[in-house]
Design an enzyme around this catalytic site. Structure first.
Site, PDB file in Angstrom:
ATOM      1  N   GLU A 146       1.638   2.711   4.499  1.00 34.84           N
ATOM      2  CA  GLU A 146       2.813   2.264   5.217  1.00 34.84           C
ATOM      3  C   GLU A 146       3.814   3.296   5.378  1.00 34.84           C
ATOM      4  O   GLU A 146       3.773   3.723   4.458  1.00 34.84           O
ATOM      5  CB  GLU A 146       3.855   1.130   4.570  1.00 34.84           C
ATOM      6  CG  GLU A 146       4.826   0.410   5.492  1.00 34.84           C
ATOM      7  CD  GLU A 146       4.900  -0.848   5.648  1.00 34.84           C
ATOM      8  OE1 GLU A 146       4.971  -1.699   4.854  1.00 34.84           O
ATOM      9  OE2 GLU A 146       5.883  -1.181   6.527  1.00 34.84           O
ATOM     10  N   HIS A 172      12.572  -3.113   7.905  1.00 36.34           N
ATOM     11  CA  HIS A 172      11.879  -3.440   9.569  1.00 36.34           C
ATOM     12  C   HIS A 172      12.475  -4.970   9.435  1.00 36.34           C
ATOM     13  O   HIS A 172      11.429  -5.939   9.000  1.00 36.34           O
ATOM     14  CB  HIS A 172      10.449  -3.559   9.539  1.00 36.34           C
ATOM     15  CG  HIS A 172       9.285  -4.007   8.229  1.00 36.34           C
ATOM     16  ND1 HIS A 172       9.587  -5.346   7.731  1.00 36.34           N
ATOM     17  CD2 HIS A 172       8.775  -3.218   7.879  1.00 36.34           C
ATOM     18  CE1 HIS A 172       8.561  -5.343   6.735  1.00 36.34           C
ATOM     19  NE2 HIS A 172       8.416  -3.571   6.853  1.00 36.34           N
ATOM     20  N   HIS A 224       0.747  -4.851   0.660  1.00 37.43           N
ATOM     21  CA  HIS A 224       1.437  -6.117   1.781  1.00 37.43           C
ATOM     22  C   HIS A 224       0.174  -5.140   3.004  1.00 37.43           C
ATOM     23  O   HIS A 224       0.764  -6.457   3.856  1.00 37.43           O
ATOM     24  CB  HIS A 224       2.644  -4.709   1.921  1.00 37.43           C
ATOM     25  CG  HIS A 224       3.102  -5.619   2.350  1.00 37.43           C
ATOM     26  ND1 HIS A 224       4.288  -4.477   3.026  1.00 37.43           N
ATOM     27  CD2 HIS A 224       3.683  -6.034   3.117  1.00 37.43           C
ATOM     28  CE1 HIS A 224       4.461  -4.685   4.085  1.00 37.43           C
ATOM     29  NE2 HIS A 224       4.311  -6.189   4.666  1.00 37.43           N
ATOM     30  N   ASP A 242       6.939   4.207   4.805  1.00 38.47           N
ATOM     31  CA  ASP A 242       6.714   4.552   3.745  1.00 38.47           C
ATOM     32  C   ASP A 242       6.857   5.066   2.198  1.00 38.47           C
ATOM     33  O   ASP A 242       7.825   5.377   1.999  1.00 38.47           O
ATOM     34  CB  ASP A 242       8.309   3.425   2.764  1.00 38.47           C
ATOM     35  CG  ASP A 242       7.869   2.286   3.340  1.00 38.47           C
ATOM     36  OD1 ASP A 242       6.556   2.020   3.712  1.00 38.47           O
ATOM     37  OD2 ASP A 242       8.173   1.354   1.685  1.00 38.47           O
ATOM     38  N   HIS A 254      -1.142   2.738  -0.349  1.00 45.29           N
ATOM     39  CA  HIS A 254      -0.560   1.680   0.460  1.00 45.29           C
ATOM     40  C   HIS A 254      -0.248   2.587   1.902  1.00 45.29           C
ATOM     41  O   HIS A 254       0.389   3.795   1.504  1.00 45.29           O
ATOM     42  CB  HIS A 254       0.842   1.454   0.462  1.00 45.29           C
ATOM     43  CG  HIS A 254       1.741   0.424   0.947  1.00 45.29           C
ATOM     44  ND1 HIS A 254       0.192  -0.573   2.110  1.00 45.29           N
ATOM     45  CD2 HIS A 254       2.787   0.251   1.242  1.00 45.29           C
ATOM     46  CE1 HIS A 254       1.616  -1.728   3.061  1.00 45.29           C
ATOM     47  NE2 HIS A 254       2.567  -0.987   2.699  1.00 45.29           N
ATOM     48  N   TYR A 287      13.108  -9.366  -2.191  1.00 45.90           N
ATOM     49  CA  TYR A 287      12.013  -8.741  -1.605  1.00 45.90           C
ATOM     50  C   TYR A 287      10.881  -9.596  -1.276  1.00 45.90           C
ATOM     51  O   TYR A 287       9.873  -9.432  -1.262  1.00 45.90           O
ATOM     52  CB  TYR A 287      12.037  -7.547  -3.118  1.00 45.90           C
ATOM     53  CG  TYR A 287      10.844  -6.496  -2.846  1.00 45.90           C
ATOM     54  CD1 TYR A 287      11.079  -5.534  -2.392  1.00 45.90           C
ATOM     55  CD2 TYR A 287       9.503  -6.597  -2.658  1.00 45.90           C
ATOM     56  CE1 TYR A 287       9.570  -4.134  -1.295  1.00 45.90           C
ATOM     57  CE2 TYR A 287       8.243  -5.508  -2.221  1.00 45.90           C
ATOM     58  CZ  TYR A 287       8.419  -4.599  -1.892  1.00 45.90           C
ATOM     59  OH  TYR A 287       7.948  -4.093  -1.520  1.00 45.90           O
ATOM     60  N   HIS A 291       8.720   0.802  -4.943  1.00 44.86           N
ATOM     61  CA  HIS A 291      10.451   0.630  -4.849  1.00 44.86           C
ATOM     62  C   HIS A 291      10.862   0.075  -5.939  1.00 44.86           C
ATOM     63  O   HIS A 291      10.447  -1.138  -6.613  1.00 44.86           O
ATOM     64  CB  HIS A 291      10.795  -0.881  -3.684  1.00 44.86           C
ATOM     65  CG  HIS A 291      10.081  -0.123  -2.675  1.00 44.86           C
ATOM     66  ND1 HIS A 291      10.257   0.696  -1.455  1.00 44.86           N
ATOM     67  CD2 HIS A 291       8.526  -0.921  -1.735  1.00 44.86           C
ATOM     68  CE1 HIS A 291       9.452   0.679  -0.771  1.00 44.86           C
ATOM     69  NE2 HIS A 291       8.819   0.304  -0.220  1.00 44.86           N
ATOM     70  N   ASP A 297       3.967  -2.157  -2.959  1.00 45.14           N
ATOM     71  CA  ASP A 297       4.363  -2.680  -2.456  1.00 45.14           C
ATOM     72  C   ASP A 297       4.821  -4.222  -4.601  1.00 45.14           C
ATOM     73  O   ASP A 297       5.635  -4.738  -4.278  1.00 45.14           O
ATOM     74  CB  ASP A 297       4.732  -3.069  -1.703  1.00 45.14           C
ATOM     75  CG  ASP A 297       5.302  -1.935  -0.468  1.00 45.14           C
ATOM     76  OD1 ASP A 297       5.350  -1.244  -0.884  1.00 45.14           O
ATOM     77  OD2 ASP A 297       4.938  -2.531   0.448  1.00 45.14           O
TER      78      ASP A 297
END
Ligand code: FEO
Length: 403
Positions: free
Chosen positions: A84, A28, A148, A86, A82, A195, A228, A167
């Site tokens: 999101e 993004h 996040h 991903d 989370h 990041y 990640h 995250d």
């Protein structure tokens, strides 16, 4: 049977069962030249539990890694830390294939998952501080709103001293090395900083509160497993200390000079300004936005004290590559910066006024008089650029002595 994709043991009861995305280059708007991983974790408790899932195209890779240690249909619980995409993009498919008895998320997470997945299976909300029994071990949840997203939470497995941090403490880095101590410290710091600057920076005040809140739990954290990048299981103070430093955003003796140029006049001004800053003892990074990506600019600003921006005027506006960067930086809310503006023009010259307004909106205090030059800078104009750099350096030195 040979398992092409294997789970990797992280602790006594936990396996990494995520996916490696070697190809992703844009997350993004954040450029990710080194790919990423989407980390999911399998807890082999009485109630076998999956922590997070992966981006939708990686569903089969995750299921294959799970199958290398346990039949996926044995999974009893799924926890979504989370929402999101991903991390939840394939949640509905996993639920359909695995048929867990329960799915858990924060109260906000339950709503967010509904809005994203439009799912019809029940998801149970867990409260901040709530403990969930997996039979022979427990999970404890801690809300981490805005790290996040508003739904985000940490999950702690006391039995292994393992914090699932979604995250937070992550990085976009595709490697087969699953543990941070298998990678060079300078690489870890660079990737974690990039990041942080591109993802976490606007939530820095929340990061400081979360670090305090986590410390106050009394949890004996031995391993931090983000969603990640590599898992931290040695010298946790390294990444925790970096997060504290980045979140505090104290000004540093560094200036970022970012410019967009048409016929090298604005570039010439940028170089004169940078020379002046360097002569005054400031560390300088010059970034031509004709080449540098917005992600690089915010990375360089993470530990800086000044932002100087210059653009030629094109069709009554700043150049589009500068507008791109200003929009991106504004959203990431770097704090405690001073700044200055410069640029060349032919007949209208709006870019510098627009840049001044943009810096003011970002709460970047102007520390020098703007230099605006018609067409090509002469010696007098370059002297003004030099003076601009000198004035910024002087104000920066004052700020640093006060901080
Ligand atoms: Fe890795 Fe906010 O998702």
């Amino acid at each position: 049977m040979t398992h092409i994709y294997r789970a990797i043991k992280v602790s006594d009861h936990v396996y990494w069962v995520g996916a490696i995305d070697w190809s992703i280059r844009d997350f993004h708007g954040y450029t990710t030249p080194h790919g990423s991983t989407y980390n999911a974790y399998l807890i082999l408790a009485d109630k076998i539990t999956l922590i997070d899932t992966v981006k939708k195209p990686f569903l089969e890779e995750m299921l294959a890694r799970i199958a290398s240690v346990v039949d996926p249909s044995k999974i009893g619980y799924i926890v979504s830390n989370h929402s999101e995409q991903d991390h939840c993009g394939c949640l509905s498919e996993v639920v359909g294939r695995v048929r867990p008895s329960k799915v858990f998320a924060s109260a906000v997470g339950v709503k967010t998952l509904r809005d994203i997945l439009h799912n019809d299976y029940p998801i149970q909300a867990v409260r901040d501080g709530e403990t969930l029994s997996l039979g022979n071990m427990d999970l404890t949840f801690m809300e981490t709103r805005m790290i996040h997203w508003p739904d985000s939470m940490f999950t702690f497995l006391a039995k292994d001293g393992l914090l699932f941090s979604q995250d937070a403490f992550g990085m976009h880095l595709a490697t087969f090395e699953r543990f941070a101590n298998e990678l060079p410290a300078d690489m870890l710091e660079y990737e974690a900083a990039t990041y942080y600057a591109n993802i976490v920076l606007p939530y820095s005040p929340v990061v400081l509160k979360t670090l305090e809140k986590t410390a106050a739990t009394g949890w004996e954290i031995k391993i931090i497993a983000p969603d990640h990048g590599p898992v931290w299981r040695k010298d946790l103070g390294f990444i925790l200390g970096l997060y504290r430093k980045w979140a505090e955003q104290k000004p540093a003796n560094k200036a970022v000079v970012a410019y967009a140029t048409m016929w090298q006049s604005t570039e010439c001004m940028a170089k004169a300004i940078a020379e002046s800053l360097a002569q005054a003892g400031v560390t300088v990074k010059i970034l031509s936005l004709n080449e540098a990506h917005r992600s690089e600019v915010i990375y360089e600003l993470l530990e800086a004290g000044a932002l100087l921006v210059g653009s030629s005027t094109l069709n009554n506006n700043m150049l589009p590559q500068m507008a791109d960067v200003m929009t991106y930086i504004k959203g990431l809310k770097p704090a405690h910066l001073i700044g200055a503006v410069f640029g060349s023009f032919g007949w209208s010259g709006e870019a510098v006024k627009d840049l001044e307004a943009a810096l003011k909106e970002m709460k970047v205090e102007l520390a020098a008089e703007t230099v605006s030059v018609r067409y090509v800078p002469n010696a007098e104009a370059l002297q003004k650029c030099h003076d601009l750099g000198r004035d910024v350096a002087s104000e920066l030195a004052k700020r640093l002595s006060q901080s």
